[in-house]
Design a protein around this motif. Structure first.
Motif, short mmCIF file in Angstrom:
data_model
loop_
_atom_site.label_atom_id
_atom_site.label_comp_id
_atom_site.label_asym_id
_atom_site.label_seq_id
_atom_site.Cartn_x
_atom_site.Cartn_y
_atom_site.Cartn_z
N LYS A 44 36.41 43.00 51.95
CA LYS A 44 37.30 42.25 52.85
C LYS A 44 37.87 41.27 52.22
N ASP A 45 37.50 40.55 51.11
CA ASP A 45 38.10 39.45 50.56
C ASP A 45 38.94 40.23 49.59
N ALA A 46 38.90 41.36 49.12
CA ALA A 46 39.69 41.95 48.26
C ALA A 46 40.87 42.21 48.97
N LEU A 47 40.65 42.83 50.27
CA LEU A 47 41.91 42.98 51.02
C LEU A 47 42.65 41.89 51.11
N ARG A 48 42.20 40.83 51.57
CA ARG A 48 42.96 39.57 51.87
C ARG A 48 43.68 39.25 50.46
N VAL A 49 43.07 39.39 49.36
CA VAL A 49 43.78 39.14 48.00
C VAL A 49 44.89 40.13 47.77
N PHE A 50 44.74 41.47 48.22
CA PHE A 50 45.65 42.48 48.11
C PHE A 50 46.92 42.12 48.87
N ALA A 51 46.41 41.51 50.24
CA ALA A 51 47.68 41.11 51.10
C ALA A 51 48.56 40.10 50.33
N VAL A 52 47.86 39.16 50.04
CA VAL A 52 48.78 37.98 49.39
C VAL A 52 49.61 38.20 48.15
N ALA A 53 48.66 39.10 47.28
CA ALA A 53 49.20 39.50 46.04
C ALA A 53 50.37 40.53 46.11
N SER A 54 50.35 41.61 46.90
CA SER A 54 51.30 42.40 47.10
C SER A 54 52.70 41.76 47.88
N ASP A 55 52.30 40.95 48.77
CA ASP A 55 53.46 40.08 49.30
C ASP A 55 54.20 39.14 48.18
N LEU A 56 53.36 38.59 47.21
CA LEU A 56 53.83 38.06 46.16
C LEU A 56 54.71 38.99 44.97
N ASP A 57 54.21 40.33 44.96
CA ASP A 57 54.54 41.36 43.93
C ASP A 57 53.99 40.91 42.76
N VAL A 58 52.63 40.40 42.34
CA VAL A 58 52.04 40.14 41.07
C VAL A 58 50.87 41.26 40.84
N PRO A 59 50.68 41.32 39.67
CA PRO A 59 49.82 42.57 39.14
C PRO A 59 48.45 42.47 39.77
N GLN A 60 48.09 41.27 40.17
CA GLN A 60 46.50 41.09 40.90
C GLN A 60 46.41 42.21 41.98
N ALA A 61 47.67 42.45 42.71
CA ALA A 61 47.63 43.44 43.84
C ALA A 61 46.67 44.70 43.41
#
Length: 340
Positions: free
Chosen positions: A140-157
């Protein structure tokens, strides 16, 4: 650039008397910093500092608190739009000091500010904070990180999307996903679908299983298919070879382990039942009904039963490891052109 105004109290380390410029946030907090460091970190500031400086109100360069004076050297004041907290975090990434400890909600404004000032090094360092320590351990934390990273368009998504596979997409989703673009959410769902398809394709095609490499056994053959049928998986057990064995489904030869026949269709059916959703692929284990089938083949001998259980557990552990390799080979379709 503008004249100095009243400041708001905010504790930060950027108070050196050696500073030659002041960055001031909307709430009036002043950060005494160095043009050389900012110019190295940011081409935007580097270009700004090459421009002619207007005459400004005088700011005491030797004091941590600005004041109007008639003798102190002048320090230029640059008004910025970032909050004092975001600017503090950003400057810590530019100066030779330890990285700040940031919550997930604090990283996004830092990355946006770093991009605004073309601070590539700070952008990369802040991006890595998204997946630092144990940030992706909980799906679930990974989903949170995905949400932020995809919004920022960074490779961590991509890394976050992979980590999120270990948990279900149920009704209780993190609120951060509310802000994800439809395109990013679609790609996450498409990625999970592709992974599930790849896993099911692997699990339902034993011909593709690397028995020799992953399990140390050969599938179906070894010259025994005439006795057991081509749809059999022959599992090598070191059994006691007593008269309790089921002669129709157990083959043994002196000096070799016994080979217990298990129908492929039973193995495949049990695996399909286990992996209804992709997160279940990480928890593949010996199906109870296959264990019961093995017990029937080896009879009531406790020693043989223990051997059968031990081998089956190892077999399905190896199969689970092989499935994780299959998962790792599926690419995350995060680019717009990769929606096929």
């Amino acid at each position: 650039m503008s004249e100095a105004t009243a400041t708001t109290s905010f504790s930060h380390p950027f108070t050196k008397s050696s500073a030659d410029v002041i960055l001031r946030t909307p709430d009036g907090v002043e950060f005494r910093v160095h043009k050389l460091i900012l110019s190295e970190a940011s081409p935007v500031f580097g270009d700004m500092f090459t421009l002619p400086q207007p005459e400004l109100g005088l700011v005491d360069a030797s004091s941590a608190s600005p004041s109007v004076t008639t003798e102190a050297p002048k320090l230029p004041v640059v008004d910025v739009t970032e909050t004092s907290q975001t600017l503090d975090h950003l400057l810590r990434l530019c100066y030779p000091m330890d990285d700040p400890m940031l919550a997930l909600s604090e990283i996004a404004p830092v990355i946006r500010a770093a991009r605004k000032y073309d601070m590539k090094w700070a952008t990369d360092r802040a991006g890595r904070m998204l997946v630092q320590d144990r940030a992706l351990n909980d799906p679930k934390d990974a989903l949170r990180v995905f949400a932020v990273a995809s919004d920022l368009d960074v490779p961590q998504a991509e890394e976050a999307a992979k980590a999120s596979l270990r948990g279900p997409l149920g009704s209780s989703l993190p609120y951060e996903l509310d802000g994800v673009s439809p395109a990013s959410l679609y790609r996450l769902l498409e990625y999970r679908r592709r992974v599930h398809v790849a896993v099911m394709r692997y699990l339902t095609d034993p011909v593709g299983w690397a028995f020799k490499r992953d399990f140390g056994i050969e599938p179906r053959d070894w010259g025994l298919s005439d006795n057991f049928g081509s749809d059999a998986i022959l599992l090598p057990f070191w059994l006691c070879r007593g008269d309790h064995l089921d002669d129709d489904n157990v083959y043994w030869y002196p000096g070799e382990p016994s080979h217990v026949r298990i129908d492929q269709i039973n193995v495949i059916g049990a695996l399909v039942e286990q992996v209804q959703h992709i997160h279940e692929a990480f928890n593949i284990s010996t199906p109870i009904r296959l264990r019961d089938e093995a017990f029937q083949l080896v009879g009531d001998c406790e020693k043989c039963r223990m051997e059968a259980v031990s081998f089956l557990d190892d077999f399905f552990r190896c199969l689970r490891d092989a499935v994780e390799e299959v998962i790792a080979e599926v690419e995350v379709p995060l680019d717009e052109e990769d929606d096929s």
